[in-house]
Every structure is written in structure tokens, then in C-alpha cells.
Design a protein around this motif. Structure first.
Motif, short mmCIF file in Angstrom:
data_model
loop_
_atom_site.label_atom_id
_atom_site.label_comp_id
_atom_site.label_asym_id
_atom_site.label_seq_id
_atom_site.Cartn_x
_atom_site.Cartn_y
_atom_site.Cartn_z
N GLY A 1 -122.06 -114.14 35.61
CA GLY A 1 -121.24 -113.76 36.75
C GLY A 1 -121.12 -112.27 36.97
N MET A 2 -121.83 -111.48 36.18
CA MET A 2 -121.72 -110.03 36.30
C MET A 2 -122.35 -109.54 37.60
SD MET A 2 -122.42 -107.35 33.27
CE MET A 2 -121.88 -105.64 33.38
N GLU A 3 -121.77 -108.52 38.20
CA GLU A 3 -122.28 -107.95 39.44
C GLU A 3 -123.15 -106.74 39.13
OE1 GLU A 3 -118.79 -107.09 41.68
OE2 GLU A 3 -118.10 -109.17 41.66
N CYS A 4 -124.28 -106.64 39.83
CA CYS A 4 -125.27 -105.62 39.47
C CYS A 4 -124.78 -104.20 39.70
CB CYS A 4 -126.56 -105.85 40.24
SG CYS A 4 -126.46 -105.48 42.01
N ASP A 5 -123.81 -104.04 40.58
CA ASP A 5 -123.34 -102.69 40.90
C ASP A 5 -122.10 -102.29 40.10
OD1 ASP A 5 -121.99 -104.70 42.36
OD2 ASP A 5 -121.20 -103.21 43.76
N VAL A 6 -121.69 -103.12 39.16
CA VAL A 6 -120.52 -102.83 38.34
C VAL A 6 -120.95 -102.83 36.87
CG1 VAL A 6 -118.16 -103.49 37.73
CG2 VAL A 6 -119.04 -103.98 40.02
N ALA A 7 -120.74 -101.74 36.17
CA ALA A 7 -121.11 -101.63 34.76
C ALA A 7 -120.05 -102.26 33.87
CB ALA A 7 -121.30 -100.16 34.38
N PHE A 8 -120.45 -102.62 32.65
CA PHE A 8 -119.48 -103.14 31.68
C PHE A 8 -118.28 -102.21 31.59
CE2 PHE A 8 -123.14 -105.45 29.68
CZ PHE A 8 -122.59 -106.71 29.67
N SER A 9 -118.55 -100.91 31.48
CA SER A 9 -117.49 -99.94 31.23
C SER A 9 -116.56 -99.75 32.42
CB SER A 9 -118.10 -98.59 30.82
OG SER A 9 -119.01 -98.13 31.81
N ASP A 10 -116.91 -100.32 33.57
CA ASP A 10 -116.03 -100.25 34.73
C ASP A 10 -114.91 -101.28 34.66
OD1 ASP A 10 -117.52 -98.21 35.88
OD2 ASP A 10 -118.85 -99.60 36.92
N TYR A 11 -115.03 -102.25 33.76
CA TYR A 11 -114.04 -103.31 33.62
C TYR A 11 -112.99 -102.94 32.58
CZ TYR A 11 -117.28 -106.52 36.06
OH TYR A 11 -118.11 -107.14 36.98
N ASP A 12 -111.89 -103.66 32.61
CA ASP A 12 -110.81 -103.52 31.64
C ASP A 12 -111.19 -104.27 30.36
OD1 ASP A 12 -108.51 -103.49 30.13
OD2 ASP A 12 -107.27 -104.54 31.60
N PRO A 13 -111.38 -103.57 29.22
CA PRO A 13 -111.81 -104.25 27.99
C PRO A 13 -110.75 -105.16 27.39
CG PRO A 13 -111.28 -101.96 27.53
CD PRO A 13 -111.23 -102.12 29.03
N SER A 14 -109.52 -105.08 27.87
CA SER A 14 -108.46 -105.93 27.32
C SER A 14 -108.28 -107.23 28.10
CB SER A 14 -107.12 -105.17 27.31
OG SER A 14 -106.67 -104.92 28.63
N ASP A 15 -109.16 -107.49 29.06
CA ASP A 15 -109.07 -108.68 29.92
C ASP A 15 -110.32 -109.53 29.70
OD1 ASP A 15 -108.89 -110.59 31.88
OD2 ASP A 15 -108.86 -109.18 33.57
N ASN A 16 -110.16 -110.69 29.07
CA ASN A 16 -111.35 -111.48 28.75
C ASN A 16 -111.81 -112.39 29.89
OD1 ASN A 16 -109.59 -113.64 28.70
ND2 ASN A 16 -109.94 -114.17 26.54
N THR A 17 -111.28 -112.16 31.11
CA THR A 17 -111.84 -112.84 32.27
C THR A 17 -112.98 -112.03 32.88
OG1 THR A 17 -110.30 -111.84 33.85
CG2 THR A 17 -109.61 -113.91 32.80
N ASN A 18 -113.23 -110.82 32.37
CA ASN A 18 -114.34 -110.02 32.88
C ASN A 18 -115.39 -109.83 31.79
OD1 ASN A 18 -114.17 -107.34 31.46
ND2 ASN A 18 -112.12 -107.31 32.37
N PRO A 19 -116.63 -109.48 32.16
CA PRO A 19 -117.73 -109.40 31.19
C PRO A 19 -117.50 -108.44 30.03
CG PRO A 19 -118.61 -109.46 33.40
CD PRO A 19 -117.13 -109.29 33.54
N TYR A 20 -116.87 -107.28 30.29
CA TYR A 20 -116.67 -106.32 29.21
C TYR A 20 -115.64 -106.82 28.21
CZ TYR A 20 -116.53 -101.68 27.03
OH TYR A 20 -116.62 -100.63 26.15
N GLY A 21 -114.54 -107.38 28.70
CA GLY A 21 -113.55 -107.96 27.80
C GLY A 21 -114.13 -109.10 26.99
N GLN A 22 -115.00 -109.89 27.61
CA GLN A 22 -115.66 -110.98 26.89
C GLN A 22 -116.58 -110.44 25.80
OE1 GLN A 22 -117.45 -112.81 30.29
NE2 GLN A 22 -115.50 -113.63 31.03
N LEU A 23 -117.38 -109.45 26.15
CA LEU A 23 -118.28 -108.85 25.16
C LEU A 23 -117.51 -108.31 23.97
CD1 LEU A 23 -121.07 -107.68 24.30
CD2 LEU A 23 -120.52 -105.67 25.71
N MET A 24 -116.46 -107.57 24.22
CA MET A 24 -115.69 -106.99 23.13
C MET A 24 -114.96 -108.07 22.34
SD MET A 24 -116.63 -103.96 23.53
CE MET A 24 -115.62 -103.10 22.33
N GLY A 25 -114.54 -109.13 23.02
CA GLY A 25 -113.88 -110.24 22.33
C GLY A 25 -114.81 -110.95 21.36
N TRP A 26 -116.06 -111.17 21.78
CA TRP A 26 -117.01 -111.80 20.86
C TRP A 26 -117.26 -110.95 19.63
CZ3 TRP A 26 -117.85 -116.65 20.78
CH2 TRP A 26 -117.80 -117.41 21.95
N GLY A 27 -117.14 -109.64 19.79
CA GLY A 27 -117.31 -108.76 18.64
C GLY A 27 -116.26 -108.94 17.57
N ALA A 28 -115.13 -109.58 17.92
CA ALA A 28 -114.10 -109.88 16.93
C ALA A 28 -114.41 -111.15 16.16
CB ALA A 28 -112.74 -110.03 17.62
#
Length: 276
Positions: free
Chosen positions: A79-106
């Protein structure tokens, strides 16, 4: 309690990996057991984690969600959008790709990633991931990803369109060394790939990149891999006519090569034709 179907998949994965580990211990002692992976994809993309406000980090909801150290995940943020980078998302929200990525790292140190650099419903159109690819690679590195499969026109070998030959070159270079200068790499590709027509073809490519930024930023395209991009709004006649005229300039720039090296001329001519 868990809020994700991954909470069902992880215990199953752990049981399978435990059986594989036991088999290797008995039958191939001393060998590294085969690693089993689960897809973190669609219903299983959200990790069963919780955000700790004190530590500002993700942690498992409970111990049963920690993945066997011999297992891992294939993280595929479809579901990631090509014009939005991981780092543009809030890492504390696991409804977005960056939060999900960081969550799996736990939950695991073995994160494999399947990312997307290709439109699927309009397969031959350019998908403008050039503005985010290097930032995304950096985020994946920082999250501890082991490898990345960035899907492009992978089933069209040697004659991909939509500037995918340039993209394949760029991805290959950046995945070896993400600190390289992206724009210099693209310049280098065009110089070797289009010969005498390199400057014109690079200019056309950059015009299309700028136009796609306009489409995403100003015309409300969402950057999804399944988005319907074949609309007059996104591709007005005057813009298409101008680009086709620019390709005529590329053919004209290539003419000196016709006499100098007819065989190479035919090769480069077909490469230009592929993008028209």
C-alpha cells in the motif's frame, strides 16, 4: 488483543521453524538450518507490537509474538505510495509502512523486504520512485533489513519500457552502495545507453519526472501501484505532443552514429523507440 492477522501466522511460523531446526540437528548437525520466512503483506503487514512512549520504541505485545531467531519476515508494503518515503511517515503509527517496518524490527532481526517500483494496472507506464528510492534504501538499512527485492518489470528482460532500464541500473548500484550520487548514476547510465542521443533522452526523462511530481503533488494522484493513470487529466494532449517532438530530437541527435557505427545505431534507435 493483537489487532492483526500476523498474530496467527507468527506462532505457526515458530512451530514450523522449530521442527526444521530439530530435523537439522538430527540429520545435518553443524549445518545452518533452512530459514523459514512469513510474508508481512496485506492482512499480515501490521506487526503485533505496541508503542512504548517512555522508550519511544516498539515492543512485542507479548513474548509469544517474538519470532524464532532462525526465522524472519518478508516485509511487503503493497500500500505504499511511490511519492512518499518511509521517513515521511510517523514511526510510532503502525498503520503506515514506516511504523510497520520499525515494529517488525522489535520482533526479528531477519527482515527481508519486497518493495515496489512498478505500476501493475498500467504496466508500461513509468512509476516515479526516483524521488524516494534512495531515502527508502536508507530507512531500510537503518531498520536492519538484510536484503531488498525492489520489484520492477522483472519479467520483461532486456527491453523494459517506462525508463525501467535506467531504474534497474540505479537500483543495482544503490543496493551495493546507497551513498552514491543518484543523479550522477542516472547521467552515467544515459551517457552509455543512448550514445549520441544521451543528452536529449536525459532531458526527456527529467521532463517526465518533473511532470509526474506535478501529477502526484498537484493533480491528486495517490501513487498507489494499482492506480488508474490513463486519464486525460494526467496526460493532456499538448504535453504528449511536446514529448513526442522531443523524441524526434533524440532521433536527429543519433544520426551521426548511423554512418559511424550502423549496428550500434540500430541498437540505440530501438532503445529510443521503446520509450516512445
Amino acid at each position: 488483543k493483537y489487532g492483526t492477522d500476523a498474530a496467527v501466522t507468527i506462532p505457526f511460523l515458530n512451530r514450523v521453524q522449530a521442527a526444521v531446526d530439530a530435523w537439522f540437528a538430527e540429520n545435518r548437525p553443524g549445518e545452518q538450518p533452512t530459514m523459514c520466512l512469513m510474508f508481512a503483506y496485506y492482512e499480515t503487514v501490521i506487526p503485533p507490537t505496541k508503542w512504548n512512549e517512555t522508550t519511544q520504541a516498539w515492543e512485542p505485545i507479548d513474548e509469544t509474538m517474538i519470532i524464532n531467531p532462525n526465522s524472519g519476515i518478508m516485509f511487503a508494503p503493497i500500500g505504499m505510495e511511490c511519492d512518499v518515503a518511509f521517513s515521511d511517515y510517523d514511526p510510532s503509527d503502525n498503520t503506515n509502512p514506516y511504523g510497520q517496518l520499525m515494529g517488525w524490527g522489535a520482533l526479528t532481526d531477519n527482515i527481508y523486504c519486497w518493495t515496489y517500483s512498478q505500476l501493475f494496472d498500467e504496466f508500461f507506464l513509468s512509476y516515479n520512485t526516483y524521488e524516494t528510492v534512495q531515502k527508502n534504501n536508507q530507512s531500510l538499512l537503518e531498520a536492519g533489513s538484510i536484503c531488498v527485492l525492489d520489484q520492477t518489470q522483472s519479467d520483461v528482460v532486456g527491453y523494459s519500457t517506462g525508463w525501467n532500464m535506467a531504474k534497474g541500473y540505479l537500483l543495482s548500484k544503490l543496493q551495493w552502495n546507497n551513498s552514491l550520487n543518484q543523479e550522477e548514476l542516472l547521467r552515467e547510465f544515459f551517457r552509455h545507453y543512448y550514445d549520441d542521443a544521451a543528452d536529449v533522452m536525459y532531458d526527456i526523462f527529467m521532463e517526465q519526472r518533473l511532470w509526474m511530481n506535478h501529477v502526484y503533488n498537484d493533480l491528486d494522484a495517490n501513487g498507489d501501484v494499482y492506480e488508474d493513470m490513463i486519464t486525460q487529466t494526467y496526460w493532456p494532449y499538448n504535453w504528449l505532443e511536446n514529448i513526442l517532438n522531443r523524441f524526434d530530437e533524440a532521433y536527429a541527435a543519433l544520426e551521426p552514429l548511423r554512418e559511424r557505427d550502423p549496428e550500434r545505431y540500430a541498437l540505440i534507435h530501438d532503445r529510443i523507440l521503446l520509450e516512445t
